[in-house]
Design an enzyme around this catalytic site. Structure first.
Site, PDB file in Angstrom:
ATOM      1  N   HIS A 114      51.392  34.038  -2.244  1.00 29.53           N
ATOM      2  CA  HIS A 114      52.705  34.005  -2.879  1.00 29.53           C
ATOM      3  C   HIS A 114      53.410  32.683  -2.539  1.00 29.53           C
ATOM      4  CE1 HIS A 114      52.072  38.301  -3.398  1.00 29.53           C
ATOM      5  NE2 HIS A 114      53.225  38.443  -4.024  1.00 29.53           N
ATOM      6  N   GLU A 140      75.424  70.881 -18.089  1.00 28.06           N
ATOM      7  CA  GLU A 140      74.815  70.288 -19.279  1.00 28.06           C
ATOM      8  C   GLU A 140      75.904  70.062 -20.340  1.00 28.06           C
ATOM      9  OE1 GLU A 140      72.230  72.993 -21.326  1.00 28.06           O
ATOM     10  OE2 GLU A 140      71.330  71.427 -22.560  1.00 28.06           O
ATOM     11  N   HIS A 148      71.119  81.885 -26.404  1.00 27.57           N
ATOM     12  CA  HIS A 148      69.868  81.129 -26.437  1.00 27.57           C
ATOM     13  C   HIS A 148      68.749  81.838 -25.682  1.00 27.57           C
ATOM     14  CE1 HIS A 148      70.264  77.313 -28.464  1.00 27.57           C
ATOM     15  NE2 HIS A 148      71.441  77.092 -27.930  1.00 27.57           N
ATOM     16  N   ASP A 155      75.858  70.671 -31.072  1.00 21.41           N
ATOM     17  CA  ASP A 155      74.465  71.068 -31.298  1.00 21.41           C
ATOM     18  C   ASP A 155      73.958  70.582 -32.644  1.00 21.41           C
ATOM     19  OD1 ASP A 155      73.937  72.328 -28.929  1.00 21.41           O
ATOM     20  OD2 ASP A 155      74.656  74.271 -29.606  1.00 21.41           O
TER      21      ASP A 155
END
Lengths: 433, 433
Positions: free
Chosen positions: B420, B327, B262, B361
């Site tokens: 509040h 990953e 890659h 992939d």
């Protein structure tokens, strides 16, 4: 005077766009200072944190006193009244019960091709919780950040809270104890964020940092993002109330003021189908602003950022609300469920006249950390999922690889990624021999 | 030569820490340029986008040709071979089937106090998908980004893809059509991100932007974050393979190389219980590197960032893997399920020898957009949830407000937020009269 708009007026779109895009917050540019502080903490660890705490918080620390000891926590929480403790425990129980339902489920299945697929959720191992010092040090925020982390299964939850002039906040410490915080350090500012992200000799690093803070803390969180995960960077608080004429104007006035009292940059908007009711709310707000403790802040917020918008019907109200994508949305109408179904973007919805937003700040159960500045268009409030992550799973049987492998080879070839294709080809070849 | 480490060696911890903390990527500092481009697009809209496209992509556009017409898409996709189309459709079907299971459920319940609580998931209204031009223009990435958005229910999905010298990529356009992309603009770079985030006369703004890109695109996404949501900023790809000795070394070599090819900054690591097998894989990698098309890139990646680590047993392998938080993680061992159960941090796990990472992939089904650079410690791959957000719901009955309102009053008081508390008090008073 807040802006008063009529959705049927000719110039409404221009005025509404102006309201929608008004920049309420001046963020001082502290990025250079914060970069230096982070670099210093990375280089010198505890020594830098101790020096910066002396400078900003006027406290004298050493590595042995960075952490607040269990005995100190014991002593501080002993000061809390039984009533306050009971209220915190009720809040914690309700927040825990709500968030326990958010725990996601794992999945695994085998598809017709013989591929076993799925996913598995696992908690972040260590999380850090930033708690501001001084006036903005809210025990409720400790519960809202710490409980989801513990429900998710975070093993180590470290909290940082500055102690200006050495003063501990007993309620904050009690909230931490009730929520199951594992470690508490008496540090704050960008140096505390840096210590959590990178670790020091005394403070082990964490994987995720959440919690509100000032401009320095926000800038530090942005800078350490990537090294660790962070939650959103929260902007000033906002409330949008959609109300028909059949409401008590004073209820609605107080709901609007309960955001306005947070911050001069806060924004409170009323959308109503009844112009006379809008007028009555405006008068009720002015009356409350005469006596409210935080009237100086709330008054500026209301006058500078407040708005009352009249609409012909509730569909028009829903459409405007979806363009605003409010952090908090109250539906004070006869059929709040029906109106709620038309809401596509909002952080939290409070339905009906008996659900003031403040219930959600403390004891409702849902989280009070919510997307501001129109980010409810694309993000959600804090949840158990923020402290978990998902691992996807895939296992091919030989048959599955035979069935779908050739398509992977083809696509790898079309993307000119030869090794990708060959990793499939080599296996198919072995299977076919 | 990749690093070779023995987990039982005395100096292992030092070497492993070095591997863990190595900075593989040089991110050029393009922030100033990107800030200018974004400001220009905000100020001049289409005109700026057209000028910048002429400058960077050498294309002459006008507002009418910014968008790629349906006829142009028709013409381009007609060029795709039936085999490529079939592969893309198979991939799309599998990705859609996997992601459909991720659709989250709404919830609503009434608790014993009478509070009705819950949440509702809604899709982001409009999303933008960035697709790089040139060599990194992958049809598989179009599927992986667009399909989850459409499964989530995103109504308007706009894609941007630069067309350097005017060249369209037929496979990318076909992937967009198969995935259901609604609009495609032939623009790229920071100018495309700015146009998606802020809108121009021709390109309506979106709420969320996902998709990979170069340093300019990454910097632009960081800058527009807050105005819109973004996905993670992905770093260089990584794979970790845990393998015992009972594997084909060439399979594992190809899996390591399929990340290495890659990018020179990619990282491929093998952890094995069998030193002789590690040696065999190294030899197989070298042999493949003699002929691989992308051997120049893959070779640099393997030699600079690759590693082979031998461990005494699979428990040690799991422990190291969890510190790496890879990953992609391949488990090529006799009992991959048992080993998988010990993995606490990983983007995606591929189990067994018939599941090369490349299957994931393209055609496996799970998403290939995954957390890099150890961020699997705190984040997940892209999913349907990234295109949805959760609105929390709360409605108090009068009884519920009576039961829990006093605790809210107490906590508001302790935080000095009077309005509040009063918003609850006023209602309780009316209920009690």
């Amino acid at each position: 005077m807040p802006v008063t708009l009529d959705a049927t007026a000719a110039d409404f779109e221009t005025a509404f766009d102006k309201l929608l895009n008004a920049k309420r917050e001046d963020s001082p540019d502290v990025d250079a200072v914060v970069a230096e502080i982070i670099a210093d903490v990375r280089a010198r660890g505890d020594a830098a944190v101790i020096e910066l705490s002396a400078k900003f918080d006027r406290v004298t620390l050493n590595p042995d006193t960075l952490r607040i000891s269990a005995a100190e926590v014991d002593a501080a929480v002993a000061e809390v009244s039984p009533e306050d403790r009971k209220a915190l425990e009720l809040a914690a129980d309700r927040i825990r019960a709500y968030h326990a339902r958010q725990l996601p489920e794992d999945a695994e299945w085998t598809d017709p091709d013989g591929a076993t697929l799925g996913w598995r959720w696992t908690p972040v191992s260590a999380a850090g919780l930033y708690v501001p010092g001084g006036l903005a040090s809210y025990p409720s925020s400790v519960l809202m950040n710490a409980i989801p982390a513990k429900v998710a299964g975070v093993e180590r939850l470290a909290m940082v809270v500055p102690t200006p002039d050495g003063v501990l906040n007993p309620l904050v410490l009690l909230a931490a104890r009730i929520a199951g915080v594992d470690e508490i350090y008496r540090i704050g500012g960008a140096q505390a964020v840096a210590a959590l992200a990178y670790g020091t000799a005394t403070i082990p690093p964490v994987d995720k940092i959440t919690g509100p803070g000032n401009a320095f803390v926000a800038a530090a969180k942005r800078r350490v993002f990537g090294k660790v995960g962070i939650d959103m960077i929260a902007g000033p608080s906002e409330i949008l109330v959609i109300a028909d004429g059949d409401n008590d104007p004073d209820f609605i006035a107080l709901d609007l003021l309960s955001q306005a009292e947070h911050d001069e940059s806060a924004q409170s908007i009323l959308i109503t189908t009844d112009p006379a009711f809008g007028q009555a709310v405006e008068e009720a707000v002015e009356k409350r602003l005469l006596t409210l403790e935080r009237r100086a802040i709330a008054g500026v917020s209301w006058r500078d950022n407040g708005a009352i918008i009249t609409v012909p019907d509730l569909d028009a109200a829903a459409a405007l609300s979806n363009r605003i994508a409010p952090e908090h949305l109250e539906l004070c109408v006869a059929d709040p469920q029906a109106l709620s179904a038309k809401i596509t973007h909002a952080g939290a919805i409070f339905l009906g006249q008996w659900t003031p937003e403040a219930i959600g700040d403390y004891v409702g159960g849902p989280n009070h950390v919510l997307p501001t500045a129109r980010s409810a268009r694309f993000s959600s409030g804090l949840s158990v999922l923020d402290f978990m992550k998902r691992t996807t799973l895939a296992q091919m049987s030989p048959e599955a690889l035979r069935a779908i492998g050739p398509s992977a080879e083809r696509l790898a070839q079309s993307e000119s990624l030869e090794a990708h294709g060959l990793s499939v080809t080599a296996r198919l070849r072995k299977l076919n021999t």
